[in-house]
Design a protein around this motif. Structure first.
Motif, mmCIF file in Angstrom:
data_model
loop_
_atom_site.group_PDB
_atom_site.id
_atom_site.type_symbol
_atom_site.label_atom_id
_atom_site.label_comp_id
_atom_site.label_asym_id
_atom_site.label_seq_id
_atom_site.Cartn_x
_atom_site.Cartn_y
_atom_site.Cartn_z
ATOM 1 N N VAL A 172 -0.391 -26.535 -11.731
ATOM 2 C CA VAL A 172 0.713 -26.853 -10.821
ATOM 3 C C VAL A 172 1.592 -27.948 -11.401
ATOM 4 O O VAL A 172 2.826 -27.856 -11.379
ATOM 5 C CB VAL A 172 0.174 -27.270 -9.439
ATOM 6 N N PHE A 173 0.966 -29.026 -11.922
ATOM 7 C CA PHE A 173 1.696 -30.215 -12.339
ATOM 8 C C PHE A 173 1.873 -30.232 -13.859
ATOM 9 O O PHE A 173 0.916 -30.397 -14.607
ATOM 10 C CB PHE A 173 0.988 -31.470 -11.849
ATOM 11 N N ALA A 174 3.134 -30.110 -14.285
ATOM 12 C CA ALA A 174 3.464 -30.106 -15.708
ATOM 13 C C ALA A 174 3.420 -31.491 -16.309
ATOM 14 O O ALA A 174 3.390 -31.637 -17.531
ATOM 15 C CB ALA A 174 4.849 -29.492 -15.911
ATOM 16 N N GLY A 175 3.435 -32.520 -15.460
ATOM 17 C CA GLY A 175 3.398 -33.878 -15.968
ATOM 18 C C GLY A 175 2.974 -34.850 -14.902
ATOM 19 O O GLY A 175 3.085 -34.578 -13.702
ATOM 20 N N GLN A 184 0.576 -29.814 -20.523
ATOM 21 C CA GLN A 184 0.838 -30.931 -19.601
ATOM 22 C C GLN A 184 1.188 -32.190 -20.398
ATOM 23 O O GLN A 184 0.754 -32.345 -21.540
ATOM 24 C CB GLN A 184 -0.395 -31.189 -18.727
ATOM 25 N N VAL A 185 1.967 -33.091 -19.781
ATOM 26 C CA VAL A 185 2.313 -34.367 -20.414
ATOM 27 C C VAL A 185 1.983 -35.503 -19.459
ATOM 28 O O VAL A 185 1.838 -35.277 -18.242
ATOM 29 C CB VAL A 185 3.804 -34.417 -20.820
ATOM 30 N N ALA A 186 1.872 -36.720 -19.988
ATOM 31 C CA ALA A 186 1.461 -37.848 -19.144
ATOM 32 C C ALA A 186 2.085 -39.154 -19.635
ATOM 33 O O ALA A 186 2.254 -39.373 -20.839
ATOM 34 C CB ALA A 186 -0.063 -37.981 -19.142
ATOM 35 N N SER A 187 2.400 -40.022 -18.672
ATOM 36 C CA SER A 187 2.902 -41.364 -18.963
ATOM 37 C C SER A 187 2.104 -42.374 -18.147
ATOM 38 O O SER A 187 1.880 -42.170 -16.948
ATOM 39 C CB SER A 187 4.389 -41.470 -18.600
ATOM 40 N N ASP A 218 3.834 -34.925 -30.344
ATOM 41 C CA ASP A 218 4.576 -33.904 -29.597
ATOM 42 C C ASP A 218 5.117 -34.401 -28.264
ATOM 43 O O ASP A 218 5.357 -33.599 -27.351
ATOM 44 C CB ASP A 218 3.690 -32.668 -29.345
ATOM 45 N N GLY A 219 5.293 -35.715 -28.121
ATOM 46 C CA GLY A 219 5.806 -36.241 -26.867
ATOM 47 C C GLY A 219 4.877 -36.025 -25.696
ATOM 48 O O GLY A 219 5.308 -36.047 -24.536
ATOM 49 N N ARG A 220 3.580 -35.848 -25.949
ATOM 50 C CA ARG A 220 2.651 -35.468 -24.886
ATOM 51 C C ARG A 220 2.249 -36.648 -24.006
ATOM 52 O O ARG A 220 1.952 -36.471 -22.823
ATOM 53 C CB ARG A 220 1.386 -34.834 -25.493
ATOM 54 N N GLY A 244 12.024 -39.238 -15.495
ATOM 55 C CA GLY A 244 12.927 -38.098 -15.525
ATOM 56 C C GLY A 244 13.322 -37.734 -16.940
ATOM 57 O O GLY A 244 13.324 -36.553 -17.338
ATOM 58 N N ARG A 245 13.620 -38.754 -17.746
ATOM 59 C CA ARG A 245 14.006 -38.527 -19.136
ATOM 60 C C ARG A 245 12.818 -38.002 -19.948
ATOM 61 O O ARG A 245 12.947 -37.055 -20.738
ATOM 62 C CB ARG A 245 14.523 -39.835 -19.737
ATOM 63 N N PHE A 246 11.661 -38.635 -19.752
ATOM 64 C CA PHE A 246 10.455 -38.233 -20.484
ATOM 65 C C PHE A 246 10.068 -36.789 -20.170
ATOM 66 O O PHE A 246 9.814 -35.981 -21.073
ATOM 67 C CB PHE A 246 9.317 -39.187 -20.129
ATOM 68 N N PHE A 247 10.053 -36.436 -18.891
ATOM 69 C CA PHE A 247 9.670 -35.082 -18.516
ATOM 70 C C PHE A 247 10.666 -34.051 -19.047
ATOM 71 O O PHE A 247 10.276 -32.989 -19.548
ATOM 72 C CB PHE A 247 9.567 -34.965 -16.992
#
Length: 316
Positions: free
Chosen positions: A157-160, A203-206, A257-259, A295-298
């Motif tokens: 569900v959650f891409a990031g 998926q990506v994470a910050s 990869d900006g993950r 917003g920019r990161f995603f």
């Protein structure tokens, strides 16, 4: 092309219907099983994909969701075409916290299940034009841990995910206010996901933490990032960069990869970093606008939008 999510029809039926108003807040909406959700719908569409993005944002302990009405979230929403949904926890622990250290951790249990319903229900609402490949979740403090756990439970569900000043998933309540509590973040996250674990491949994470935070130990941002790096199978890049926005700055580290990214938010205490002129309980105006950063990161790093070429976020 949109990516279908499981259970959208069911979630749409569960979600209470309401009419969206572009470029404004709807306050106190009953949606996804929550009694009180503030929802902002921007005028703009996402710069990538098909439609608007969605960011579900979770409050911290003793923090009313009204605080986010003055946290500069609208700037991020309009710039990156993100619908914002800020729910008030239903099953609160002490001090109004999201109960990340209590109860069953499954994608259908308690507020975890409601967050999945909220996200999939909004994405299924055709009038909102939300791209289900751009559904994200974030939070502050207990909300950060709860958001991180939810992203592990439902990576399909959650891409990031964006977590600010949150203890590691599966840690105790005592670990939030004392010395760093060691946690095998990778093992816990993979266990929570179960059969949905293959979705971690995209998926990506910050993870962010205020440099002046004296409430929650800053060790957790690094521990969370290292754990998710094992889940994603990526390596940390050498060096750091400084992000500047107005008078606010942050130190950023990145992974392949900006993950994954980590941020040290200069001048920020235990609060959501809202940027210049932000205000509200546990909202800081001393740092950068973390919602805008997300917003920019995603948008730069989304691995689920067909044909989207991943790039590193612009730090200006």
């Amino acid at each position: 092309m949109k990516i279908a999510l499981p259970g959208l029809a069911l979630a749409a039926a569960i979600l209470t219907s309401f009419t969206a108003t572009a470029g404004s807040w709807q306050q106190g909406v009953a949606a996804g099983g929550f009694d009180n959700v503030h929802i902002y719908t921007p005028d703009n569409r996402s710069p990538i994909g098909d439609g608007q993005a969605l960011l579900v944002l979770l409050h911290g302990c003793v923090q009313p969701i009204d605080a986010y009405l003055t946290a500069n979230l609208e700037e991020a929403a309009e710039e990156f075409g993100m619908v914002l949904a800020v729910p008030e926890a239903m099953h609160k622990a002490g001090y109004g916290c999201w109960s990340y250290w209590e109860g069953e951790r499954t994608r259908t249990a308690g507020d975890y299940g409601k967050l999945v319903q909220l996200a999939t229900g909004l994405a299924a609402d055709r009038e909102r034009d939300i791209d289900p490949a751009q559904v994200y979740i974030a939070g502050l403090s207990s909300g950060a841990s709860f958001a991180h756990t939810t992203a592990c439970l439902a990576p399909d569900v959650f891409a990031g995910v964006g977590a600010s000043a949150g203890p590691s998933i599966g840690t105790s309540a005592a670990g939030a206010l004392g010395p760093c509590e060691n946690a095998d973040v990778a093992a816990r996250c993979l266990s929570y996901a179960g059969s949905h674990a293959p979705h971690f491949a995209s998926q990506v994470a910050s993870f962010a933490h205020g440099a002046q935070d004296s409430t929650v130990n800053s060790c957790y941002a690094g521990q969370n990032a290292r754990g998710m790096a094992r889940v994603y199978g990526v390596e940390k890049l050498r060096g750091t960069s400084t992000i500047s926005e107005g008078s606010g700055t942050a130190e950023e580290s990145r992974w392949d990869d900006g993950r994954i990214t980590t941020l040290t938010l200069d001048g920020v205490d235990h609060a959501w970093s809202g940027g210049s002129r932000a205000s509200g309980k546990y909202i800081s105006d001393a740092g950068i606008n973390y919602a805008r950063y997300l917003g920019r990161f995603f948008a730069a790093s989304n691995h689920r939008v067909a044909g989207h070429s991943q790039t590193q976020p612009d730090t200006n």
